[in-house]
Scaffold this motif. Sequence first.
Motif, PDB file in Angstrom:
ATOM      1  N   ILE A 117       1.070  -1.235  -0.170  1.00 24.36           N
ATOM      2  CA  ILE A 117      -0.091   0.239  -0.195  1.00 24.36           C
ATOM      3  C   ILE A 117       0.972   1.443   0.245  1.00 24.36           C
ATOM      4  N   LEU A 118       0.578   1.925  -0.990  1.00 22.52           N
ATOM      5  CA  LEU A 118       1.612   3.309  -1.029  1.00 22.52           C
ATOM      6  C   LEU A 118       0.492   5.203  -0.788  1.00 22.52           C
ATOM      7  N   HIS A 119       0.706   5.342   0.562  1.00 27.25           N
ATOM      8  CA  HIS A 119      -0.096   6.397   0.748  1.00 27.25           C
ATOM      9  C   HIS A 119       0.831   7.962  -0.032  1.00 27.25           C
ATOM     10  N   ILE A 120       0.402   8.455  -0.728  1.00 24.83           N
ATOM     11  CA  ILE A 120       1.101   8.989  -1.636  1.00 24.83           C
ATOM     12  C   ILE A 120       0.457  11.496  -0.599  1.00 24.83           C
ATOM     13  N   GLY A 121      -0.249  11.366  -0.314  1.00 27.80           N
ATOM     14  CA  GLY A 121      -0.348  12.174   0.348  1.00 27.80           C
ATOM     15  C   GLY A 121      -2.400  12.736  -0.564  1.00 27.80           C
ATOM     16  N   THR A 122      -2.008  13.683  -0.853  1.00 29.44           N
ATOM     17  CA  THR A 122      -1.374  15.152  -1.362  1.00 29.44           C
ATOM     18  C   THR A 122      -1.433  16.041   0.010  1.00 29.44           C
ATOM     19  N   HIS A 123      -0.140  17.035   0.887  1.00 27.61           N
ATOM     20  CA  HIS A 123      -0.081  17.540   2.010  1.00 27.61           C
ATOM     21  C   HIS A 123      -1.514  18.048   2.159  1.00 27.61           C
ATOM     22  N   LYS A 124      -1.381  17.988   3.367  1.00 23.96           N
ATOM     23  CA  LYS A 124      -2.572  19.122   4.058  1.00 23.96           C
ATOM     24  C   LYS A 124      -3.873  18.089   3.281  1.00 23.96           C
ATOM     25  N   THR A 125      -3.455  16.598   3.970  1.00 23.86           N
ATOM     26  CA  THR A 125      -5.277  16.229   3.385  1.00 23.86           C
ATOM     27  C   THR A 125      -4.711  15.236   4.818  1.00 23.86           C
ATOM     28  N   GLY A 126      -4.689  15.459   5.847  1.00 26.03           N
ATOM     29  CA  GLY A 126      -4.538  14.342   6.896  1.00 26.03           C
ATOM     30  C   GLY A 126      -3.649  13.336   7.199  1.00 26.03           C
ATOM     31  N   THR A 127      -2.258  13.574   6.474  1.00 26.19           N
ATOM     32  CA  THR A 127      -1.469  12.789   6.092  1.00 26.19           C
ATOM     33  C   THR A 127      -0.953  12.705   7.489  1.00 26.19           C
ATOM     34  N   THR A 128      -0.457  13.750   8.390  1.00 23.38           N
ATOM     35  CA  THR A 128       0.105  14.060   9.309  1.00 23.38           C
ATOM     36  C   THR A 128      -0.367  12.573  11.012  1.00 23.38           C
ATOM     37  N   ALA A 129      -0.954  12.873  10.462  1.00 22.06           N
ATOM     38  CA  ALA A 129      -2.002  12.331  11.279  1.00 22.06           C
ATOM     39  C   ALA A 129      -2.084  10.724  11.032  1.00 22.06           C
ATOM     40  N   PHE A 130      -2.383  10.327   9.900  1.00 20.76           N
ATOM     41  CA  PHE A 130      -2.037   9.061   9.520  1.00 20.76           C
ATOM     42  C   PHE A 130      -1.134   8.680   9.905  1.00 20.76           C
ATOM     43  N   GLN A 131       0.162   8.908   9.405  1.00 21.30           N
ATOM     44  CA  GLN A 131       1.215   9.329   9.320  1.00 21.30           C
ATOM     45  C   GLN A 131       1.956   8.474  10.846  1.00 21.30           C
ATOM     46  N   ALA A 132       1.369   8.990  11.959  1.00 23.61           N
ATOM     47  CA  ALA A 132       1.133   8.827  13.002  1.00 23.61           C
ATOM     48  C   ALA A 132       0.560   7.538  14.320  1.00 23.61           C
ATOM     49  N   ALA A 133      -1.439   7.076  12.917  1.00 26.06           N
ATOM     50  CA  ALA A 133      -1.599   6.297  13.889  1.00 26.06           C
ATOM     51  C   ALA A 133      -0.512   4.925  13.276  1.00 26.06           C
ATOM     52  N   LEU A 134       0.129   5.215  12.361  1.00 27.43           N
ATOM     53  CA  LEU A 134       0.826   4.038  11.686  1.00 27.43           C
ATOM     54  C   LEU A 134       1.575   3.835  12.651  1.00 27.43           C
ATOM     55  N   ARG A 135       2.341   5.047  12.607  1.00 22.24           N
ATOM     56  CA  ARG A 135       3.764   4.880  14.225  1.00 22.24           C
ATOM     57  C   ARG A 135       3.123   4.173  15.476  1.00 22.24           C
ATOM     58  N   ARG A 136       2.230   4.382  15.836  1.00 24.35           N
ATOM     59  CA  ARG A 136       1.267   3.863  16.993  1.00 24.35           C
ATOM     60  C   ARG A 136       1.346   2.454  17.050  1.00 24.35           C
ATOM     61  N   SER A 137       0.369   2.295  15.555  1.00 26.79           N
ATOM     62  CA  SER A 137       0.445   0.519  15.193  1.00 26.79           C
ATOM     63  C   SER A 137       0.683  -0.055  15.162  1.00 26.79           C
ATOM     64  N   ARG A 138       1.966   0.537  14.738  1.00 25.65           N
ATOM     65  CA  ARG A 138       3.302  -0.221  14.176  1.00 25.65           C
ATOM     66  C   ARG A 138       2.959  -2.014  14.725  1.00 25.65           C
ATOM     67  N   GLU A 139       3.585  -2.237  16.266  1.00 25.39           N
ATOM     68  CA  GLU A 139       3.460  -3.356  16.396  1.00 25.39           C
ATOM     69  C   GLU A 139       1.918  -4.532  16.297  1.00 25.39           C
ATOM     70  N   SER A 140       0.954  -3.815  15.901  1.00 20.73           N
ATOM     71  CA  SER A 140      -0.101  -4.644  16.500  1.00 20.73           C
ATOM     72  C   SER A 140      -0.394  -5.174  15.031  1.00 20.73           C
ATOM     73  N   LEU A 141      -0.139  -4.069  14.193  1.00 23.66           N
ATOM     74  CA  LEU A 141       0.168  -4.401  12.355  1.00 23.66           C
ATOM     75  C   LEU A 141       0.993  -4.753  12.270  1.00 23.66           C
ATOM     76  N   ARG A 142       2.032  -5.412  12.463  1.00 23.66           N
ATOM     77  CA  ARG A 142       3.271  -6.184  12.326  1.00 23.66           C
ATOM     78  C   ARG A 142       2.372  -7.843  12.801  1.00 23.66           C
ATOM     79  N   ALA A 143       1.545  -7.615  13.931  1.00 25.14           N
ATOM     80  CA  ALA A 143       1.441  -8.832  14.079  1.00 25.14           C
ATOM     81  C   ALA A 143       0.479  -9.274  13.261  1.00 25.14           C
ATOM     82  N   ALA A 144       0.184  -8.840  12.713  1.00 23.04           N
ATOM     83  CA  ALA A 144      -1.190  -8.387  11.788  1.00 23.04           C
ATOM     84  C   ALA A 144      -0.983  -9.392  10.208  1.00 23.04           C
ATOM     85  N   GLY A 145       0.566  -9.256  10.259  1.00 19.03           N
ATOM     86  CA  GLY A 145       0.893  -8.690   8.830  1.00 19.03           C
ATOM     87  C   GLY A 145       1.186  -7.512   8.084  1.00 19.03           C
TER      88      GLY A 145
END
Length: 243
Positions: A7-35
């Motif tokens: 999955i490649l998320h390419i933005g664009t700028h000013k469309t909630g990208t920071t919030a999405f990336q922060a959620a990926l960071r916070r959920s990194r381990e649970s996502l890894r466990a889910a493959g």
Amino acid sequence: MNRREAILHIGTHKTGTTAFQAALRRSRESLRAAGVHVVADMESGQCLSLANEAVRETLIFPARTGNPDLLLPEARRYARRWLREQFASEHPRVIASHEALSFVRTEAEVRRIKRLMAGRRVTVIVVLRDPVAYARSFAEQLASMGFASESRYASSFMNVSPRSWLLDTDRLLAVYRRVFGRRSVIVLDYDEVRRSGSVTRTLWEVAGLPVPEDPSVLDAWENVSAAKPPHPPARRWAHREWE
């Protein structure tokens, strides 16, 4: 069914990208466990290495101004090795996000991404918003980062004029579609999503990501950009995975 996906998320700028990336960071381990392996080399959850590898060298976008070393041949070689290792992960799915990937405008740039993701079926997710609102918001962001809020040069990333190349999203979508296939590019309308709910939750659902152990992370960072720290100094831009 091809189980090796990217999955490649390419933005664009000013469309909630920071919030999405922060959620990926916070959920990194649970996502890894889910493959699902999150490919990122910045603490924010972004994959700067991928954006730097893809985007044409003639475009000096913000991250490159913060760290000129990004364009050094040895730095590029290091980043390519690291990216190949990441995308060759044993995990069935990988995901990477960086809004500078929306600066791409040529097939050659997208093909560099495709080579790094060899062997995976790629889905590209892009969020677009009203061009006038986008240009205004991006200009404000540039000013807050210490850049000029506009440029006289047509090819500059600071060109936010009504005829700016940044607003030519048809060309942006066309190059990704030509390389990965029309059906592989998913386009979301930022304004429509904002009216109906959470941008982060919508991106999460469209990406097909499993619900995180703590679902509140999908909402907690929705307005994170309002509290973002100043643009990091050059020494903080680094090709490394999170600790």
